[in-house]
Design an enzyme around this catalytic site. Structure first.
Site, PDB file in Angstrom:
ATOM      1  N   ASP A 214       9.153   4.863  -5.160  1.00  0.00           N
ATOM      2  CA  ASP A 214       7.903   4.465  -4.516  1.00  0.00           C
ATOM      3  C   ASP A 214       7.323   3.289  -5.294  1.00  0.00           C
ATOM      4  O   ASP A 214       7.281   3.307  -6.538  1.00  0.00           O
ATOM      5  CB  ASP A 214       6.914   5.639  -4.511  1.00  0.00           C
ATOM      6  CG  ASP A 214       5.631   5.278  -3.774  1.00  0.00           C
ATOM      7  OD1 ASP A 214       5.632   5.319  -2.534  1.00  0.00           O
ATOM      8  OD2 ASP A 214       4.627   4.961  -4.454  1.00  0.00           O
ATOM      9  N   LEU A 215       6.901   2.238  -4.581  1.00  0.00           N
ATOM     10  CA  LEU A 215       6.374   1.041  -5.230  1.00  0.00           C
ATOM     11  C   LEU A 215       4.930   1.278  -5.675  1.00  0.00           C
ATOM     12  O   LEU A 215       4.076   1.694  -4.874  1.00  0.00           O
ATOM     13  CB  LEU A 215       6.439  -0.152  -4.284  1.00  0.00           C
ATOM     14  CG  LEU A 215       7.836  -0.538  -3.766  1.00  0.00           C
ATOM     15  CD1 LEU A 215       7.749  -1.792  -2.905  1.00  0.00           C
ATOM     16  CD2 LEU A 215       8.807  -0.750  -4.915  1.00  0.00           C
TER      17      LEU A 215
ATOM     18  N   ASP B 183       6.622   1.890   1.628  1.00  0.00           N
ATOM     19  CA  ASP B 183       7.167   1.325   0.398  1.00  0.00           C
ATOM     20  C   ASP B 183       8.060   2.318  -0.321  1.00  0.00           C
ATOM     21  O   ASP B 183       8.180   2.285  -1.551  1.00  0.00           O
ATOM     22  CB  ASP B 183       6.030   0.864  -0.520  1.00  0.00           C
ATOM     23  CG  ASP B 183       5.076   2.003  -0.883  1.00  0.00           C
ATOM     24  OD1 ASP B 183       5.163   3.084  -0.252  1.00  0.00           O
ATOM     25  OD2 ASP B 183       4.244   1.825  -1.785  1.00  0.00           O
TER      26      ASP B 183
END
Length: 455
Positions: free
Chosen positions: A335-336, A378
């Site tokens: 996950d960004l 994301d």
């Protein structure tokens, strides 16, 4: 999935399993199967009809023709051995000679008609037997027609660009005498008018208007037969037969013969055109089908595989890990960190560029046997598999983190995000894709929470 039944006392009983299997459907294959069967039936029926007509014609004309020849031969033998005769006898011989000459002319005409009929049957077989992609049978067909007519040259001309007063055609297939360059000049618009009305031009060059006559005489032509080549609704060009040694008056049967040949060639050319059109349509259908399958399995923004590809990759990796010794792998859920501020500050276009760049970097830093997919937003999932102690999680995490956290240039500005990664090792952490994704998701949220507490 299992099927259960709950009785009146509220107890569950397993009564069986339900399994559903989906088979891919190809529109191109279905179209080709039906079309091939119909074309095969049509071609077989047409060949049977033509062969039957040839056999009937041979039975009705060939055998009586042989008897005629024998009778005339016997009469000629009798006349050659006869002695001097009186005036009455000579008169009877003259009358018999007229009859013999009439029979000779009739037999010659019947021979010519039989030869033309045989040529038509041969041409029909050659044109029908040619499949798509094979060499064109037109040179052989024109050579056969040339032998039957006894002319010196035959060619098939293709339409080129026309104007209001002139019309130009290019000879594509030529048989017989060599084709002179002078004969490739413009042809008067009168010919075009005749061909557009589906009528031909037959006769000696002396019968033509002065400009046309001079042009053909310069090419050494003394008589000509030019017939239009039409398909169902398209004019392809014209068929031209030329005599260079004699002035010929074309008979009605010869006119019908040449018109029939031109119509057969037109039908063949139109069939070839429809086949090419159908081939292009089938290729487009296949391309569209591949594009649809690709869109159904890939993320439109990054080009990475979607959940379908992830399930397949995890299924194959689990099967290999369970079957091989010392074979294991990892599911990484990434996950960004800081992606939402990038969108809020620089806009969604910047966010899209960032996601695309991260996807490209992840593919570049991993092996060809690893799988990178985008779940949405994301979030990315990586499936990596290896063997032995040299396949370490720490090295894999370091490569992925470096690829994600490197700055991304967008319109001269450096965009940067972090990465929270959760890992689940298989087959130890789970033996199904759903179980492994849950474990990796839990690990990712733990890593994200640890970052927040560290701040």
């Amino acid at each position: 999935m299992p099927l259960h039944h709950r009785d009146e006392q509220g107890r569950d009983h397993q009564v069986g399993h339900l399994s559903v299997q989906f088979t891919p459907f190809s529109m191109a294959q279905a179209a080709m199967q039906n079309l091939g069967q119909q074309l095969a039936v049509f071609a077989a029926m047409l060949v049977v009809v033509l062969l039957g007509a040839a056999l009937v014609f041979r039975h009705l004309i060939g055998r009586p023709l042989a008897r005629f020849r024998q009778a005339i031969s016997d009469q000629r033998t009798v006349r050659s051995h006869a002695g001097p005769a009186d005036a009455g006898e000579r008169l009877r011989n003259d009358e018999l000679s007229d009859v013999v000459q009439a029979y000779d002319a009739l037999l010659e005409e019947l021979d010519s008609r039989f030869a033309r009929q045989s040529t038509l049957a041969h041409c029909a077989r050659s044109l029908l037997a040619t499949a798509a992609g094979q060499q064109s049978p037109l040179p052989e067909v024109l050579a056969q027609v040339l032998r039957t007519t006894g002319a010196d040259r035959i060619y098939l001309a293709e339409n080129l660009q026309t104007t209001a007063t002139t019309w130009q055609a290019q000879a594509r297939v030529v048989a017989g005498a060599p084709w002179p360059d002078a004969a490739q000049a413009l042809v008067p618009a009168r010919w075009r008018s005749c061909f557009e009305e589906r009528s031909g031009l037959l006769g000696t060059v002396e019968d033509l208007p002065e400009p046309e006559r001079q042009q053909l005489i310069a090419a050494g032509v003394r008589s000509v037969a030019a017939l239009p080549v039409w398909g169902q609704g398209q004019w392809f060009g014209y068929l031209c037969v030329q005599d260079l040694q004699q002035q010929r008056r074309w008979s009605d049967s010869e006119r019908v013969f040449l018109h029939t040949v031109a119509d057969m060639i037109g039908a063949f050319l139109e069939s070839r055109q429809h086949t090419r059109t159908l081939d292009r349509a089938i290729v487009q259908l296949r391309d569209s089908e591949r594009a649809l399958q690709h869109r159904a399995r890939h993320d439109p923004l990054t080009g990475l595989g979607n959940r379908v590809v992830l399930e397949e990759a995890l299924g194959h990796a689990l099967a290999h890990a369970q079957a091989g010794e010392d074979l294991h792998g990892y599911v990484l859920l990434l996950d960004l960190d800081g992606f939402k501020p990038v969108n809020d500050t620089h806009g969604h276009a910047a966010g899209d560029v960032l996601l695309q760049t991260v996807a490209q970097r992840l593919q570049a830093c991993l092996r060809s046997t690893d799988t990178v997919t985008r779940l949405g937003g994301d979030e990315f999932v990586i499936v990596a598999q290896g063997k032995g102690p040299q396949f370490q999680l720490d090295q894999l995490l370091a490569k992925v983190t470096a690829a994600v956290e490197a700055p991304v240039d967008y319109l001269g500005q450096a965009l940067q995000v972090g990465a929270s990664i959760g890992a689940a090792r298989f087959p130890e952490a789970g033996r199904s894709s759903a179980e492994l994704l849950v474990r990796a998701d839990q690990a990712m949220y733990a890593a994200k929470q640890a970052k927040r507490l560290a701040r």
